[in-house]
Scaffold this active site. Structure first.
Site, PDB file in Angstrom:
ATOM      1  CB  THR A 124       4.567   9.545   2.850  1.00 25.08           C
ATOM      2  OG1 THR A 124       4.633   8.514   2.906  1.00 25.08           O
ATOM      3  CG2 THR A 124       3.636  10.450   3.584  1.00 25.08           C
ATOM      4  CG  MET A 168       6.321  -0.870   1.028  1.00 25.76           C
ATOM      5  SD  MET A 168       7.447   0.485  -0.037  1.00 25.76           S
ATOM      6  CE  MET A 168       8.758  -0.154   0.086  1.00 25.76           C
ATOM      7  NE  ARG A 170       9.073   3.405   7.582  1.00 27.18           N
ATOM      8  CZ  ARG A 170       9.898   4.117   6.928  1.00 27.18           C
ATOM      9  NH1 ARG A 170       9.821   5.535   6.939  1.00 27.18           N
ATOM     10  NH2 ARG A 170      11.211   3.698   6.417  1.00 27.18           N
ATOM     11  CD  GLU A 221       6.297  -1.535   4.837  1.00 37.02           C
ATOM     12  OE1 GLU A 221       7.205  -2.328   4.201  1.00 37.02           O
ATOM     13  OE2 GLU A 221       6.405  -0.425   4.802  1.00 37.02           O
ATOM     14  NE  ARG A 266       3.209 -20.791  -5.155  1.00 38.71           N
ATOM     15  CZ  ARG A 266       3.008 -21.949  -4.807  1.00 38.71           C
ATOM     16  NH1 ARG A 266       2.608 -22.191  -3.665  1.00 38.71           N
ATOM     17  NH2 ARG A 266       3.379 -22.779  -5.763  1.00 38.71           N
TER      18      ARG A 266
HETATM   19  O1  F6P Z   1       7.771   5.846   3.670  1.00 42.73           O
HETATM   20  C1  F6P Z   1       7.572   5.224   2.325  1.00 42.73           C
HETATM   21  C2  F6P Z   1       8.261   3.932   2.660  1.00 42.73           C
HETATM   22  O2  F6P Z   1       7.947   3.143   0.901  1.00 42.73           O
HETATM   23  C3  F6P Z   1       7.521   2.964   3.491  1.00 42.73           C
HETATM   24  O3  F6P Z   1       6.163   2.409   3.018  1.00 42.73           O
HETATM   25  C4  F6P Z   1       8.511   1.634   3.565  1.00 42.73           C
HETATM   26  O4  F6P Z   1       8.286   1.129   4.963  1.00 42.73           O
HETATM   27  C5  F6P Z   1       9.789   2.503   3.377  1.00 42.73           C
HETATM   28  O5  F6P Z   1       9.353   3.682   2.864  1.00 42.73           O
HETATM   29  C6  F6P Z   1      10.752   1.672   2.412  1.00 42.73           C
HETATM   30  O6  F6P Z   1      12.082   2.519   2.816  1.00 42.73           O
HETATM   31  P1  F6P Z   1      13.342   2.145   1.739  1.00 42.73           P
HETATM   32  O7  F6P Z   1      12.869   2.638   0.462  1.00 42.73           O
HETATM   33  O8  F6P Z   1      14.226   2.907   2.413  1.00 42.73           O
HETATM   34  O9  F6P Z   1      13.426   0.712   1.659  1.00 42.73           O
END
Ligand code: F6P
Length: 342
Positions: A124, A168, A170, A221, A266
């Site tokens: 991941t 990103m 999570r 995020e 921005r």
């Molecule tokens: O788990 C990997 C990830 O890229 C996270 O960082 C992100 O929140 C999520 O997947 C996004 O998921 P998707 O590709 O389903 O939009």
């Protein structure tokens, strides 16, 4: 022996390197390899392809996954586990190698508890799987995010703007923290350390008073505003593993800074751009070692475990231990980083 291999959850650079190594090591032992397409969805539908080294030989530098992926969760389907077990038998599999993050590996754990022979490989970009120093894709994502942030520094300086970059990751701040530090960001906000809007605007005010007009803020995020109800999300729908789509904190913050201080801001959201691209050498090599080690575990009859990296060594960890909690940025690491947020 007939070994299945699948990739589940969000794609990550380095997955193809792991698949390639699995196939190569299997061929060394005379095992047959079956690629399961679209993660657990492929196990529910018996969507498979035979893999030989010829099919995967030239994929070590390719991002994404040649096996495709999905966020399908068999535990959420009626009789999902029974269906996967039945298909496992019908496909003539002796073992299955599941490459994924905590979601995919939690299914691997459940299947293993139900008696299937499963080995996990941690993947991941978020790097939030416990018991391993790194997951496939994290290093590449950090490097890609670092370059994006560096590019934004150039334009922020030229226009003397405040740029907020949302990265990103999570519920873990690993990518934001590492890429932000490596790119020389002025402030990094991560889910592990909830922040107050006022502290951020005060920070920008102080910088401006010191004559600094281009300010780069990296925000994960999933970063949490103290006293706010939770992370900012795109909508309220959840995937089959119960996750909401995160996103919007960058825009939110940029607007607050603009409104509060009257400076030009921005908000940039690279989003999935940090998940694509050719894997770094580190990811290619680690994924290759993971693939080899996973096949060796199958050969040795060790199941219900995943391979992991610890201090440069490849080790074996019970899936139950790896999934007991997620791996987050420690207060010590964030404290260290704060040296640069003055
Ligand atoms: O788990 C990997 C990830 O890229 C996270 O960082 C992100 O929140 C999520 O997947 C996004 O998921 P998707 O590709 O389903 O939009």
């Amino acid at each position: 022996m007939r070994i299945g291999v699948l990739t589940g959850g969000g794609d990550a650079p380095g997955l193809n390197a792991a698949i390639r190594a699995v196939v190569k090591r299997c061929e060394k032992y005379g095992y047959e390899v079956v690629g399961i397409r679209y993660g657990w969805a492929g196990m529910l539908k018996k969507d498979v392809i035979k893999l030989t080294y010829k099919d995967v030989k030239d994929t070590i530098n390719r991002g994404g996954t040649i096996l495709k992926t999905s966020r399908t969760n068999p535990l959420k389907q009626p009789n999902g586990i029974e269906m996967v077990s039945k298909n496992f038998k019908e496909l003539g599999l002796d073992a299955l190698i599941a490459i994924g993050g905590d979601d995919t590996l939690s299914v691997a754990k459940a299947l293993s508890e139900a008696g299937l022979k499963v080995v996990g490989i941690p993947k991941t970009i978020d790097n939030d799987v416990s018991e391993t120093d790194a997951t496939i894709g994290f290093d590449t994502a950090v490097n890609t995010a670092m370059r994006i942030i560096e590019n934004l520094r150039d334009t922020a300086e030229s226009h003397e703007r405040v740029i907020v970059v949302e990265i990103m990751g999570r519920y873990a701040g690993w990518i934001a923290l590492n890429s932000g530090l490596a790119a020389g960001a002025d402030l990094i906000l991560i889910p592990e350390e909830p922040f107050k809007i006022k502290d951020v605007t005060e920070f920008v005010k102080r910088k401006v008073a010191m004559g600094e007009r281009s300010i780069l803020i990296v925000v994960a995020e999933g970063a949490l505003i103290a006293d706010y109800k939770g992370p900012i999300t795109k909508d309220t729908s959840v995937d089959q593993f119960g996750h909401v789509r995160l996103g919007g904190i960058g825009e939110f913050l940029a607007k607050k800074i603009r409104e509060e201080l009257g400076v030009e801001t921005r908000a940039i959201t690279p989003a999935h751009i940090v998940r694509g691209g050719s894997p770094t050498a580190f990811d290619r090599l680690m994924a290759t070692r993971y693939g080899i080690a996973a096949v060796d575990l199958v050969r040795d009859g060790k199941f219900g475990v995943m391979v992991a990296l610890r201090g440069g060594e490849i080790v074996t960890v019970p899936l139950s231990k790896a999934l007991s909690k997620s791996k987050n940025v420690t207060p010590n690491l964030y404290e260290e980083a704060k040296t640069f947020f003055e």
